[in-house]
Design a protein around this motif. Structure first.
Motif, PDB file in Angstrom:
ATOM      1  N   UNK A  61      66.164 -24.552   6.132  1.00  0.00           N
ATOM      2  CA  UNK A  61      65.188 -25.320   5.626  1.00  0.00           C
ATOM      3  C   UNK A  61      64.117 -24.381   5.251  1.00  0.00           C
ATOM      4  N   UNK A  62      63.414 -24.634   4.096  1.00  0.00           N
ATOM      5  CA  UNK A  62      62.390 -23.585   3.393  1.00  0.00           C
ATOM      6  C   UNK A  62      60.966 -24.402   4.037  1.00  0.00           C
ATOM      7  N   UNK A  63      60.303 -23.321   4.703  1.00  0.00           N
ATOM      8  CA  UNK A  63      59.101 -23.638   5.059  1.00  0.00           C
ATOM      9  C   UNK A  63      57.808 -22.708   4.586  1.00  0.00           C
ATOM     10  N   UNK A  64      56.769 -23.420   4.362  1.00  0.00           N
ATOM     11  CA  UNK A  64      55.690 -22.563   3.538  1.00  0.00           C
ATOM     12  C   UNK A  64      54.848 -22.411   4.575  1.00  0.00           C
ATOM     13  N   UNK A  65      53.661 -21.378   4.636  1.00  0.00           N
ATOM     14  CA  UNK A  65      52.850 -20.983   5.551  1.00  0.00           C
ATOM     15  C   UNK A  65      51.686 -22.174   5.580  1.00  0.00           C
ATOM     16  N   UNK A  66      51.162 -22.203   7.012  1.00  0.00           N
ATOM     17  CA  UNK A  66      50.179 -23.347   7.260  1.00  0.00           C
ATOM     18  C   UNK A  66      49.185 -22.732   8.236  1.00  0.00           C
ATOM     19  N   UNK A  67      48.267 -23.592   8.517  1.00  0.00           N
ATOM     20  CA  UNK A  67      47.428 -23.200   9.430  1.00  0.00           C
ATOM     21  C   UNK A  67      46.744 -24.378  10.154  1.00  0.00           C
ATOM     22  N   UNK A  68      46.361 -24.528  11.257  1.00  0.00           N
ATOM     23  CA  UNK A  68      45.816 -25.598  11.980  1.00  0.00           C
ATOM     24  C   UNK A  68      44.905 -25.148  13.079  1.00  0.00           C
ATOM     25  N   UNK A  69      43.936 -25.557  13.631  1.00  0.00           N
ATOM     26  CA  UNK A  69      42.999 -25.305  14.730  1.00  0.00           C
ATOM     27  C   UNK A  69      43.030 -26.325  15.957  1.00  0.00           C
ATOM     28  N   UNK A  70      43.949 -27.414  15.624  1.00  0.00           N
ATOM     29  CA  UNK A  70      43.928 -28.520  16.659  1.00  0.00           C
ATOM     30  C   UNK A  70      45.373 -29.026  16.669  1.00  0.00           C
ATOM     31  N   UNK A  71      46.262 -28.670  15.792  1.00  0.00           N
ATOM     32  CA  UNK A  71      47.542 -29.408  15.792  1.00  0.00           C
ATOM     33  C   UNK A  71      47.479 -30.666  14.993  1.00  0.00           C
ATOM     34  N   UNK A  72      46.404 -31.439  14.720  1.00  0.00           N
ATOM     35  CA  UNK A  72      46.434 -32.695  14.171  1.00  0.00           C
ATOM     36  C   UNK A  72      46.047 -32.419  12.548  1.00  0.00           C
ATOM     37  N   UNK A  73      45.199 -31.452  12.195  1.00  0.00           N
ATOM     38  CA  UNK A  73      44.814 -31.192  10.716  1.00  0.00           C
ATOM     39  C   UNK A  73      45.341 -30.086  10.500  1.00  0.00           C
ATOM     40  N   UNK A  74      46.346 -30.079   9.574  1.00  0.00           N
ATOM     41  CA  UNK A  74      46.873 -28.881   8.857  1.00  0.00           C
ATOM     42  C   UNK A  74      46.425 -28.615   7.403  1.00  0.00           C
ATOM     43  N   UNK A  75      46.308 -27.233   7.192  1.00  0.00           N
ATOM     44  CA  UNK A  75      45.975 -26.956   5.854  1.00  0.00           C
ATOM     45  C   UNK A  75      46.758 -25.745   5.127  1.00  0.00           C
ATOM     46  N   UNK A  76      47.216 -26.068   4.170  1.00  0.00           N
ATOM     47  CA  UNK A  76      47.980 -25.015   3.277  1.00  0.00           C
ATOM     48  C   UNK A  76      47.237 -24.565   2.126  1.00  0.00           C
ATOM     49  N   UNK A  77      47.740 -23.060   1.884  1.00  0.00           N
ATOM     50  CA  UNK A  77      47.287 -22.549   0.835  1.00  0.00           C
ATOM     51  C   UNK A  77      48.281 -21.515  -0.133  1.00  0.00           C
ATOM     52  N   UNK A  78      47.588 -21.025  -0.975  1.00  0.00           N
ATOM     53  CA  UNK A  78      48.493 -20.101  -1.770  1.00  0.00           C
ATOM     54  C   UNK A  78      47.526 -18.562  -1.467  1.00  0.00           C
ATOM     55  N   UNK A  79      48.052 -17.739  -1.621  1.00  0.00           N
ATOM     56  CA  UNK A  79      47.237 -16.267  -1.586  1.00  0.00           C
ATOM     57  C   UNK A  79      46.849 -16.054  -3.249  1.00  0.00           C
ATOM     58  N   UNK A  80      45.688 -15.547  -3.190  1.00  0.00           N
ATOM     59  CA  UNK A  80      45.151 -14.960  -4.442  1.00  0.00           C
ATOM     60  C   UNK A  80      45.602 -13.754  -4.926  1.00  0.00           C
ATOM     61  N   UNK A  81      46.262 -12.972  -4.149  1.00  0.00           N
ATOM     62  CA  UNK A  81      46.880 -11.610  -4.188  1.00  0.00           C
ATOM     63  C   UNK A  81      48.051 -11.309  -3.493  1.00  0.00           C
ATOM     64  N   UNK A  82      49.023 -10.928  -4.014  1.00  0.00           N
ATOM     65  CA  UNK A  82      50.271 -10.692  -3.137  1.00  0.00           C
ATOM     66  C   UNK A  82      50.351  -9.536  -2.322  1.00  0.00           C
ATOM     67  N   UNK A  83      49.514  -8.632  -2.388  1.00  0.00           N
ATOM     68  CA  UNK A  83      49.553  -7.279  -1.579  1.00  0.00           C
ATOM     69  C   UNK A  83      48.688  -7.733  -0.238  1.00  0.00           C
ATOM     70  N   UNK A  84      47.294  -8.142  -0.527  1.00  0.00           N
ATOM     71  CA  UNK A  84      46.531  -8.395   0.572  1.00  0.00           C
ATOM     72  C   UNK A  84      46.735  -9.608   1.194  1.00  0.00           C
ATOM     73  N   UNK A  85      47.334 -10.560   0.412  1.00  0.00           N
ATOM     74  CA  UNK A  85      47.553 -11.955   1.047  1.00  0.00           C
ATOM     75  C   UNK A  85      46.258 -12.700   1.325  1.00  0.00           C
ATOM     76  N   UNK A  86      45.243 -12.355   0.565  1.00  0.00           N
ATOM     77  CA  UNK A  86      43.773 -13.366   0.970  1.00  0.00           C
ATOM     78  C   UNK A  86      44.039 -14.491   0.294  1.00  0.00           C
ATOM     79  N   UNK A  87      43.567 -15.355   1.069  1.00  0.00           N
ATOM     80  CA  UNK A  87      43.979 -16.663   0.834  1.00  0.00           C
ATOM     81  C   UNK A  87      42.941 -17.118  -0.546  1.00  0.00           C
ATOM     82  N   UNK A  88      43.353 -18.081  -1.415  1.00  0.00           N
ATOM     83  CA  UNK A  88      42.753 -18.608  -2.536  1.00  0.00           C
ATOM     84  C   UNK A  88      42.003 -19.973  -2.090  1.00  0.00           C
ATOM     85  N   UNK A  89      40.636 -20.029  -1.760  1.00  0.00           N
ATOM     86  CA  UNK A  89      40.295 -21.198  -1.109  1.00  0.00           C
ATOM     87  C   UNK A  89      40.282 -22.481  -1.972  1.00  0.00           C
ATOM     88  N   UNK A  90      40.485 -22.220  -3.345  1.00  0.00           N
ATOM     89  CA  UNK A  90      40.489 -23.243  -4.391  1.00  0.00           C
ATOM     90  C   UNK A  90      42.026 -24.111  -4.129  1.00  0.00           C
TER      91      UNK A  90
END
Length: 258
Positions: free
Chosen positions: A77-106
């Motif tokens: 099953x394909x799963x993409x990266x995610x992040x949560x601070x409480x288990x209820x509110x989950x946030x998903x994003x793409x990297x702005x740069x493939x090398x550093x992986x810095x998150x693209x806030x937009x």
């Protein structure tokens, strides 16, 4: 001849400089995500009792109690990266740069947003344990493994919901103490669409949960989460395609002799 050597020397210096820049960029990254089309995989997730006892298990329906349950996660099953601070509110994003992986806030989205399927990012269910025997069960534990070939940015969280029929009813906290990973590197999960960060979480490398003793008829309830943490420094394109193969939870306990 001298001109040729000088040209080679300049090329060598340029190559070394570029290598140093790349090393510095990798070494200073504090968060990491995949670019849009990169992915990782989750395999079967199972739970079983591994020691002779009267313990039975259920998922979030809390009705179909068995000694062995399977969550029905499709192979690969394909799963993409995610992040949560409480288990209820989950946030998903793409990297702005493939090398550093810095998150693209937009690109940050949440589970409640239009066009977002939470199941593509995080597996959520329950792992519940009930004493169906005639005597009290002590030394109850949930054990699992995230070592070996498992992804180094994979996460598992087991958050206590409570125990029916006892004083142990306080909900657990999603964070340090309930989140498990292969590495114990602290990270700060995303906590808002603006990219704000929540309190630092240090994953536990010891994948063992101590469950309160269960009297006859008592059940302990745990929220279960499995995901790939985008805020882990290793979650970059160069380390994509990793998997969580055959994640098995062993539940054991010791019946008290009458």
């Amino acid at each position: 001849m001298k001109k040729h050597l000088l040209t080679k020397k300049r090329a060598l210096i340029s190559s070394v400089a570029m290598l140093l820049v790349a090393i510095i960029a990798l070494g200073t990254a504090t968060f990491a995500w995949f670019t849009q089309n990169t992915r990782s995989y989750a395999d079967q997730i199972k739970v079983k009792t591994s020691k002779v006892s009267s313990l039975v298990l259920s998922k979030q329906d809390r009705t179909n109690w068995q000694s062995h349950i399977q969550y029905g996660v499709d192979n690969n099953k394909i799963m993409y990266p995610a992040s949560s601070s409480n288990g209820s509110d989950w946030f998903f994003a793409n990297a702005s740069d493939a090398v550093s992986g810095k998150v693209d806030t937009t690109s940050i989205k949440d589970a409640k947003g239009a066009g977002v399927t939470t199941a593509d990012y995080v597996f959520i269910d329950e792992l519940n344990i009930k004493n169906s025997g005639a005597v009290k069960v002590t030394d109850v534990k949930i054990k699992f493994d995230l070592q070996g070939e498992n992804s180094d940015y994979a996460r598992v969280a087991l958050v206590p919901i409570g125990v029916k029929g006892s004083a142990y009813t306080t909900n657990g906290t999603f964070g340090t103490g309930t989140v498990y990973g292969k590495n114990a590197t602290p990270y700060q999960p995303i906590s808002s669409l603006a990219g704000d960060l929540g309190a630092s979480i240090t994953p536990s490398k010891t994948c063992e949960v101590k469950v309160p003793d269960l009297n006859v008829g008592q059940a302990a309830y745990y929220a279960l989460y499995v995901w790939f943490e985008g805020q882990d420094e290793n979650c970059i394109d160069a380390k994509s395609g990793q998997s969580i193969p055959d994640l098995v939870f062993d539940v054991e306990g010791t019946p008290v002799e009458e």
